[in-house]
Design a protein around this motif. Structure first.
Motif, PDB file in Angstrom:
ATOM      1  N   GLY A 293       0.790  -1.223   0.000  1.00  0.00           N
ATOM      2  CA  GLY A 293       0.000   0.000   0.000  1.00  0.00           C
ATOM      3  C   GLY A 293       0.821   1.271   0.000  1.00  0.00           C
ATOM      4  O   GLY A 293       0.278   2.377   0.085  1.00  0.00           O
ATOM      5  N   GLU A 294       2.141   1.135  -0.110  1.00  0.00           N
ATOM      6  CA  GLU A 294       2.997   2.318  -0.157  1.00  0.00           C
ATOM      7  C   GLU A 294       2.771   3.067  -1.475  1.00  0.00           C
ATOM      8  O   GLU A 294       2.498   2.462  -2.516  1.00  0.00           O
ATOM      9  N   SER A 295       2.905   4.376  -1.418  1.00  0.00           N
ATOM     10  CA  SER A 295       2.721   5.205  -2.604  1.00  0.00           C
ATOM     11  C   SER A 295       3.764   4.881  -3.669  1.00  0.00           C
ATOM     12  O   SER A 295       4.962   4.810  -3.374  1.00  0.00           O
ATOM     13  N   ILE A 296       3.300   4.682  -4.892  1.00  0.00           N
ATOM     14  CA  ILE A 296       4.219   4.420  -5.999  1.00  0.00           C
ATOM     15  C   ILE A 296       5.113   5.635  -6.232  1.00  0.00           C
ATOM     16  O   ILE A 296       6.289   5.516  -6.578  1.00  0.00           O
ATOM     17  N   GLN A 297       4.551   6.839  -6.033  1.00  0.00           N
ATOM     18  CA  GLN A 297       5.342   8.054  -6.206  1.00  0.00           C
ATOM     19  C   GLN A 297       6.519   8.080  -5.250  1.00  0.00           C
ATOM     20  O   GLN A 297       7.627   8.507  -5.614  1.00  0.00           O
ATOM     21  N   ARG A 298       6.294   7.607  -4.033  1.00  0.00           N
ATOM     22  CA  ARG A 298       7.380   7.572  -3.048  1.00  0.00           C
ATOM     23  C   ARG A 298       8.463   6.596  -3.480  1.00  0.00           C
ATOM     24  O   ARG A 298       9.654   6.873  -3.346  1.00  0.00           O
ATOM     25  N   VAL A 299       8.036   5.450  -3.995  1.00  0.00           N
ATOM     26  CA  VAL A 299       8.998   4.453  -4.474  1.00  0.00           C
ATOM     27  C   VAL A 299       9.821   5.035  -5.619  1.00  0.00           C
ATOM     28  O   VAL A 299      11.053   4.916  -5.643  1.00  0.00           O
ATOM     29  N   CYS A 300       9.149   5.675  -6.554  1.00  0.00           N
ATOM     30  CA  CYS A 300       9.848   6.238  -7.712  1.00  0.00           C
ATOM     31  C   CYS A 300      10.818   7.337  -7.292  1.00  0.00           C
ATOM     32  O   CYS A 300      11.931   7.427  -7.827  1.00  0.00           O
ATOM     33  N   SER A 301      10.416   8.161  -6.332  1.00  0.00           N
ATOM     34  CA  SER A 301      11.305   9.219  -5.844  1.00  0.00           C
ATOM     35  C   SER A 301      12.551   8.628  -5.205  1.00  0.00           C
ATOM     36  O   SER A 301      13.666   9.121  -5.418  1.00  0.00           O
ATOM     37  N   ARG A 302      12.375   7.570  -4.431  1.00  0.00           N
ATOM     38  CA  ARG A 302      13.503   6.922  -3.773  1.00  0.00           C
ATOM     39  C   ARG A 302      14.500   6.390  -4.800  1.00  0.00           C
ATOM     40  O   ARG A 302      15.715   6.584  -4.671  1.00  0.00           O
ATOM     41  N   HIS A 303      13.975   5.751  -5.827  1.00  0.00           N
ATOM     42  CA  HIS A 303      14.874   5.160  -6.816  1.00  0.00           C
ATOM     43  C   HIS A 303      15.416   6.191  -7.796  1.00  0.00           C
ATOM     44  O   HIS A 303      16.503   5.998  -8.343  1.00  0.00           O
ATOM     45  N   LEU A 304      14.676   7.266  -7.998  1.00  0.00           N
ATOM     46  CA  LEU A 304      15.193   8.320  -8.866  1.00  0.00           C
ATOM     47  C   LEU A 304      16.466   8.905  -8.281  1.00  0.00           C
ATOM     48  O   LEU A 304      17.460   9.092  -8.994  1.00  0.00           O
ATOM     49  N   TRP A 305      16.469   9.147  -6.969  1.00  0.00           N
ATOM     50  CA  TRP A 305      17.683   9.658  -6.308  1.00  0.00           C
ATOM     51  C   TRP A 305      18.810   8.642  -6.395  1.00  0.00           C
ATOM     52  O   TRP A 305      19.939   8.965  -6.757  1.00  0.00           O
ATOM     53  N   ARG A 306      18.482   7.375  -6.057  1.00  0.00           N
ATOM     54  CA  ARG A 306      19.511   6.345  -6.038  1.00  0.00           C
ATOM     55  C   ARG A 306      20.058   6.085  -7.439  1.00  0.00           C
ATOM     56  O   ARG A 306      21.259   5.930  -7.638  1.00  0.00           O
ATOM     57  N   TYR A 307      19.150   6.062  -8.416  1.00  0.00           N
ATOM     58  CA  TYR A 307      19.571   5.787  -9.784  1.00  0.00           C
ATOM     59  C   TYR A 307      20.391   6.936 -10.344  1.00  0.00           C
ATOM     60  O   TYR A 307      21.327   6.728 -11.118  1.00  0.00           O
ATOM     61  N   THR A 308      20.063   8.178  -9.952  1.00  0.00           N
ATOM     62  CA  THR A 308      20.841   9.334 -10.396  1.00  0.00           C
ATOM     63  C   THR A 308      22.266   9.244  -9.887  1.00  0.00           C
ATOM     64  O   THR A 308      23.225   9.481 -10.631  1.00  0.00           O
ATOM     65  N   VAL A 309      22.420   8.900  -8.611  1.00  0.00           N
ATOM     66  CA  VAL A 309      23.757   8.723  -8.045  1.00  0.00           C
ATOM     67  C   VAL A 309      24.502   7.616  -8.780  1.00  0.00           C
ATOM     68  O   VAL A 309      25.667   7.756  -9.137  1.00  0.00           O
ATOM     69  N   LYS A 310      23.800   6.497  -9.036  1.00  0.00           N
ATOM     70  CA  LYS A 310      24.425   5.377  -9.735  1.00  0.00           C
ATOM     71  C   LYS A 310      24.815   5.779 -11.158  1.00  0.00           C
ATOM     72  O   LYS A 310      25.895   5.427 -11.638  1.00  0.00           O
ATOM     73  N   ALA A 311      23.948   6.540 -11.815  1.00  0.00           N
ATOM     74  CA  ALA A 311      24.239   6.977 -13.185  1.00  0.00           C
ATOM     75  C   ALA A 311      25.485   7.859 -13.220  1.00  0.00           C
ATOM     76  O   ALA A 311      26.316   7.748 -14.132  1.00  0.00           O
TER      77      ALA A 311
END
Length: 276
Positions: free
Chosen positions: A240-258
């Motif tokens: 039931g967690e917000s998909i937007q929250r999940v995407c925000s979390r991975h957007l930050w992590r993926y940006t660092v990884k990129a």
């Protein structure tokens, strides 16, 4: 009844080490299926030399290189064991590992997956995870997706129950060399897991052993990221967690990884230009 499915590609010497460690298990391995992916060395001959060591041994060899998932899947489709150990050439198992994995799987009926600690051949470093002997599948998913890096605690080698194949199916070729990462997430969505901390698998050193398959490290990193992100989205839908929250979390992590990957590309180009 225990089956071991071993993938192989151009690492005959390391394949011999893996098969020897299967022979030396103190819990009998009944069926061994070696899946050779069009090796150009004598891997098939090496495997044939172990036929008398097991109750049943199959050697599957392809004429063209199909990649890890397709190569592994042809063996999984032929595995008859109640327990199936997924192996890769170069993995060396401690003698008591299979017995301990099967003991824990038998003790915890809801568990479909058993994994263990890993030792790296080059350094002798042993990695142990801060998880209990028995862990709920969704709790382990939470633990994995919360890691700072897209680094799965369960490597390509693990033991599964036969019902896992019936319920979850086979690893997906879409994820290529990191298909195991996506597969473990899918298994944990349906089953719990057990962890063996005091027995380990020795993994071959990347700097001393020739690569198993043609791999592109940057592509693999992106595919691993995709496996984590899709698993986290499925987890969010379940919790039931917000998909937007999940995407925000991975957007930050993926940006660092990129940025890290971009830096690696630049360094490699500079090194290549310097060599020229």
């Amino acid at each position: 009844y225990v089956s071991a499915v071993v993938t192989s590609f151009n690492r005959a010497d390391q394949l011999a080490q893996t098969l020897t460690s299967l022979v030396e298990q103190d819990y009998r391995v009944d069926q061994v299926i070696v899946c050779d992916d069009a090796s150009t060395d004598d891997a098939v001959d090496v495997a044939s030399g172990f036929r008398d060591e097991f109750q049943e041994m199959q050697i599957l060899s392809t004429s063209i290189n199909r990649g890890m998932p397709a190569n592994l899947n042809q063996g999984l489709l032929r595995a008859d064991g109640e327990y199936v150990q997924i192996c890769h050439d170069g993995d060396v198992f401690s003698p008591g590992l299979f017995r301990e994995q099967i003991r824990l799987l038998a003790l915890h009926e809801s568990a479909g997956l058993a994994f263990c600690s890993y030792e790296y051949a080059s350094s002798g470093l042993v990695t142990r995870e801060p998880v209990s002997e028995f862990v709920k599948g969704h709790d382990l998913i939470d633990f994995l997706v919360a890691r700072k890096r897209y680094n799965c605690a369960i490597r390509g080698t693990a033991m599964i129950r036969a019902p896992v194949l019936e319920t979850v199916g086979l690893p997906s070729p879409v994820f290529r060399q990191v298909a195991d990462v996506d597969y473990w997430f899918r298994v944990l969505e349906c089953f719990d897991a057990v962890y063996v901390a005091h027995e380990s698998i020795v993994l071959p050193s990347g700097d001393t052993v020739k690569g198993n398959y043609e791999t592109i490290p940057l592509t693999n990193a992106r595919l691993a990221s995709a496996a984590f992100i899709t698993a986290d989205i499925r987890r969010a839908l379940h919790s039931g967690e917000s998909i937007q929250r999940v995407c925000s979390r991975h957007l930050w992590r993926y940006t660092v990884k990129a940025l890290q990957l971009r830096s690696l590309i630049v360094r490699r180009r500079l090194i290549n230009e310097w060599k020229v």
